[in-house]
Scaffold this motif. Structure first.
Motif, PDB file in Angstrom:
ATOM      1  N   PRO A  76       0.839  -1.194   0.000  1.00 22.14           N
ATOM      2  CA  PRO A  76       0.000   0.000   0.000  1.00 22.14           C
ATOM      3  C   PRO A  76       0.877   1.249   0.000  1.00 22.14           C
ATOM      4  O   PRO A  76       2.104   1.148   0.062  1.00 22.14           O
ATOM      5  CB  PRO A  76      -0.717  -0.114   1.347  1.00 22.14           C
ATOM      6  CG  PRO A  76       0.303  -0.772   2.233  1.00 22.14           C
ATOM      7  CD  PRO A  76       1.137  -1.678   1.350  1.00 22.14           C
ATOM      8  N   GLN A 101       0.921   5.014   2.235  1.00 26.54           N
ATOM      9  CA  GLN A 101       0.280   5.667   3.388  1.00 26.54           C
ATOM     10  C   GLN A 101       0.377   7.174   3.206  1.00 26.54           C
ATOM     11  O   GLN A 101       1.457   7.683   2.899  1.00 26.54           O
ATOM     12  CB  GLN A 101       0.983   5.270   4.684  1.00 26.54           C
ATOM     13  CG  GLN A 101       0.713   3.852   5.102  1.00 26.54           C
ATOM     14  CD  GLN A 101       1.349   3.514   6.452  1.00 26.54           C
ATOM     15  OE1 GLN A 101       2.105   4.302   7.028  1.00 26.54           O
ATOM     16  NE2 GLN A 101       1.031   2.338   6.945  1.00 26.54           N
ATOM     17  N   GLU A 102      -0.740   7.833   3.373  1.00 28.74           N
ATOM     18  CA  GLU A 102      -0.780   9.282   3.228  1.00 28.74           C
ATOM     19  C   GLU A 102      -0.981   9.894   4.601  1.00 28.74           C
ATOM     20  O   GLU A 102      -2.016   9.690   5.239  1.00 28.74           O
ATOM     21  CB  GLU A 102      -1.924   9.677   2.284  1.00 28.74           C
ATOM     22  CG  GLU A 102      -1.865   9.020   0.916  1.00 28.74           C
ATOM     23  CD  GLU A 102      -0.620   9.415   0.108  1.00 28.74           C
ATOM     24  OE1 GLU A 102      -0.192  10.577   0.202  1.00 28.74           O
ATOM     25  OE2 GLU A 102      -0.072   8.537  -0.596  1.00 28.74           O
ATOM     26  N   THR A 122       4.704   7.288   0.981  1.00 28.25           N
ATOM     27  CA  THR A 122       3.593   7.949   0.279  1.00 28.25           C
ATOM     28  C   THR A 122       3.651   7.655  -1.221  1.00 28.25           C
ATOM     29  O   THR A 122       4.657   7.175  -1.746  1.00 28.25           O
ATOM     30  CB  THR A 122       3.683   9.483   0.463  1.00 28.25           C
ATOM     31  OG1 THR A 122       4.877   9.920  -0.196  1.00 28.25           O
ATOM     32  CG2 THR A 122       3.723   9.867   1.924  1.00 28.25           C
ATOM     33  N   ASN A 126      -4.453   1.534   3.001  1.00 28.75           N
ATOM     34  CA  ASN A 126      -5.398   0.565   2.431  1.00 28.75           C
ATOM     35  C   ASN A 126      -4.947  -0.845   2.819  1.00 28.75           C
ATOM     36  O   ASN A 126      -3.931  -1.024   3.472  1.00 28.75           O
ATOM     37  CB  ASN A 126      -5.525   0.740   0.912  1.00 28.75           C
ATOM     38  CG  ASN A 126      -4.222   0.481   0.199  1.00 28.75           C
ATOM     39  OD1 ASN A 126      -3.719  -0.646   0.206  1.00 28.75           O
ATOM     40  ND2 ASN A 126      -3.648   1.514  -0.406  1.00 28.75           N
ATOM     41  N   ALA A 129      -2.381   5.148  -3.226  1.00 28.61           N
ATOM     42  CA  ALA A 129      -3.487   6.049  -2.855  1.00 28.61           C
ATOM     43  C   ALA A 129      -3.693   7.052  -3.978  1.00 28.61           C
ATOM     44  O   ALA A 129      -2.729   7.654  -4.458  1.00 28.61           O
ATOM     45  CB  ALA A 129      -3.145   6.768  -1.562  1.00 28.61           C
ATOM     46  N   ASP A 130      -4.923   7.190  -4.425  1.00 31.70           N
ATOM     47  CA  ASP A 130      -5.194   8.122  -5.518  1.00 31.70           C
ATOM     48  C   ASP A 130      -5.121   9.574  -5.065  1.00 31.70           C
ATOM     49  O   ASP A 130      -4.865  10.462  -5.859  1.00 31.70           O
ATOM     50  CB  ASP A 130      -6.585   7.844  -6.113  1.00 31.70           C
ATOM     51  CG  ASP A 130      -6.589   6.547  -6.915  1.00 31.70           C
ATOM     52  OD1 ASP A 130      -5.598   6.298  -7.629  1.00 31.70           O
ATOM     53  OD2 ASP A 130      -7.569   5.776  -6.823  1.00 31.70           O
ATOM     54  N   TRP A 132      -8.019  17.450   0.156  1.00 29.72           N
ATOM     55  CA  TRP A 132      -7.494  16.371  -0.703  1.00 29.72           C
ATOM     56  C   TRP A 132      -6.875  16.928  -1.978  1.00 29.72           C
ATOM     57  O   TRP A 132      -7.360  17.921  -2.520  1.00 29.72           O
ATOM     58  CB  TRP A 132      -8.639  15.438  -1.115  1.00 29.72           C
ATOM     59  CG  TRP A 132      -9.267  14.694   0.013  1.00 29.72           C
ATOM     60  CD1 TRP A 132     -10.355  15.080   0.733  1.00 29.72           C
ATOM     61  CD2 TRP A 132      -8.848  13.436   0.541  1.00 29.72           C
ATOM     62  NE1 TRP A 132     -10.650  14.134   1.687  1.00 29.72           N
ATOM     63  CE2 TRP A 132      -9.735  13.114   1.588  1.00 29.72           C
ATOM     64  CE3 TRP A 132      -7.808  12.563   0.247  1.00 29.72           C
ATOM     65  CZ2 TRP A 132      -9.619  11.951   2.327  1.00 29.72           C
ATOM     66  CZ3 TRP A 132      -7.698  11.405   0.981  1.00 29.72           C
ATOM     67  CH2 TRP A 132      -8.593  11.106   2.015  1.00 29.72           C
TER      68      TRP A 132
END
Ligand code: CTP
Length: 393
Positions: free
Chosen positions: A196, A198-199, A252, A209, A276-277, A298
């Motif tokens: 995944p 990570q943000e 990230t 996720n 992550a989108d 965002w």
């Protein structure tokens, strides 16, 4: 497996029963098996069972004079293409690491000049014990391929790493080990993203996720097994680095993007990561509960796959993944067009795929769609690596 000869050493542990299934799978795949059963192993499976499944004589004792007249142990250890220890107990691995040869199995292991693959299985505390850690590290330094055991409930009632990997996964590792000598991907550089991203929201919280990284790591391992130079850009996961793989850890999506750009040029890229989108503007200090639910600002993250598809350094073969829950094949076909990649590996993640041990995938290429039967993530990785080798040939 084209008649490849496996010398299978069956150690003494409850997982020994799975070695019977492994023999069956190797035979089914076209390989030949000769079994050596240790004294401990014989308390869990019989020479009769292994003999019937392998359709070969089973060896148990160093002191079988007839064999020694024929220099049996030397012959046995040299006639194989690969020596497999399954299950590899803590005791067996300790002896291997120390070079002890006090029975047929350990004598063969000391006398062999062939690659050795060990599939450990033991109680979680034994696996985590400093002595076993030392022995595993020593074996890896000595060039033995030691598989990571699976995690889960154990026969002894405890839970954790120590379970024998499923026979199908061991078969995949055997194929990789045999393939590495062929070196089909020697001289090719492949970038793999996995896990995944990570943000961060603030210094302590992240948006993440459920990706476990297992499929991506298995692909990196399988590619390295075929001789590729592999750069594995990994999001935050606790998985060990596969043998022969260069790993770059990131957190990230932006870091992953930079790491991929920095690893170019490459002959192929396989982007398995669940990126992550969107990211958010992270607060410099910890958000306090008393201030109420935060308003997160965002912004879109770079689409690494899309960028790569249109980059000057576009790899010759670009493979994307599509984790879908609805209209899997149709969504994957559209994604392939939209992202500009060569292949999409589509998987239905509505079940237990994320974090699980198995995967069932559809390979969407310019030539159409192939649906592969459900298999271990290692087996999926092995097949995909072979296909990548075909494409780059
Ligand atoms: N991917 C990427 N960078 C991103 C997002 C995705 O490189 N920022 C890659 C993934 O590694 C994977 C593929 O793109 O190979 C899957 O993309 P996905 O996020 O599922 O596609 P989207 O275009 O975001 O489609 P959707 O969210 O609508 O399913």
């Amino acid at each position: 497996m084209n008649g490849k000869r496996i010398l299978l050493i069956v150690g003494g542990g409850i997982a020994a029963y799975k070695s019977c299934e492994l023999v069956r799978l190797i035979r089914k795949a076209g390989g030949q098996v000769t079994c050596v059963l240790t004294e401990g192993g014989s308390h869990f499976v019989t020479a009769m069972t292994l003999g019937a499944l392998s359709e070969n004589r089973v060896y148990t004792s160093l002191w079988d004079l007839k064999d020694e007249v024929e220099m049996g142990h030397i012959q046995l250890s040299r006639a194989a293409d690969l020596v497999v220890v399954c299950p590899a107990t803590a005791d067996l691995m300790a002896k291997m690491a120390a070079g002890i040869a006090d029975d047929l199995a350990t004598t063969l292991l000391l006398a062999t000049d062939k690659p050795v693959l060990a599939a450990p299985a033991m109680n979680v505390r034994m696996w985590q014990h400093a002595a076993t850690r030392r022995n595993v590290a020593q074996l890896r330094t000595d060039g033995v391929t030691v598989l990571e055991p699976d995690e889960g409930a154990m026969a002894c009632g405890e839970f954790g790493p120590g379970r024998l990997p499923e026979p199908e996964a061991i078969l995949g590792a055997i194929r990789n080990a045999l393939g590495s000598s062929a070196g089909r991907l020697a001289g090719k550089h492949v970038i793999v993203t996995a896990g995944p991203t990570q943000e961060p929201i603030d210094p302590v919280r992240v948006i993440a996720n459920r990706s476990s990284g297992k499929q991506g790591f298995a692909i990196a391992e399988a590619l390295a097994g075929l001789g590729a130079e592999v750069t594995l850009v990994a999001g935050p996961v606790g998985l060990p680095t596969p043998r022969g793989v260069r790993r770059v850890d990131v957190e990230t999506a932006r870091e992953m993007d930079r790491a991929v750009q920095g690893a170019l040029p490459a002959d192929a890229a396989v982007l398995v990561a669940a990126v992550a989108d969107w990211g958010v503007e992270a607060a410099a200090s910890k958000l306090k509960k008393a201030d109420g639910p935060p308003q997160l600002a965002w912004s879109a993250n770079p689409d690494i796959l899309l960028e790569l598809a249109h980059s000057r350094h576009r790899p010759k073969l670009l493979v994307g993944f599509a984790a879908e829950t609805d209209d899997v094949v149709e969504a994957a076909r559209a994604k392939r067009e939209r992202k500009g990649c060569d292949w999409i590996v589509a998987n239905d993640v509505s079940g237990d795929v994320m974090g699980g041990e198995e995967n069932s995938i559809h390979l969407v290429t310019g030539d159409g769609i192939e649906s592969w039967e459900r298999a271990s993530k290692q087996e999926v990785a092995r097949r995909l690596a072979e296909r990548i080798a075909d494409a780059l040939a």
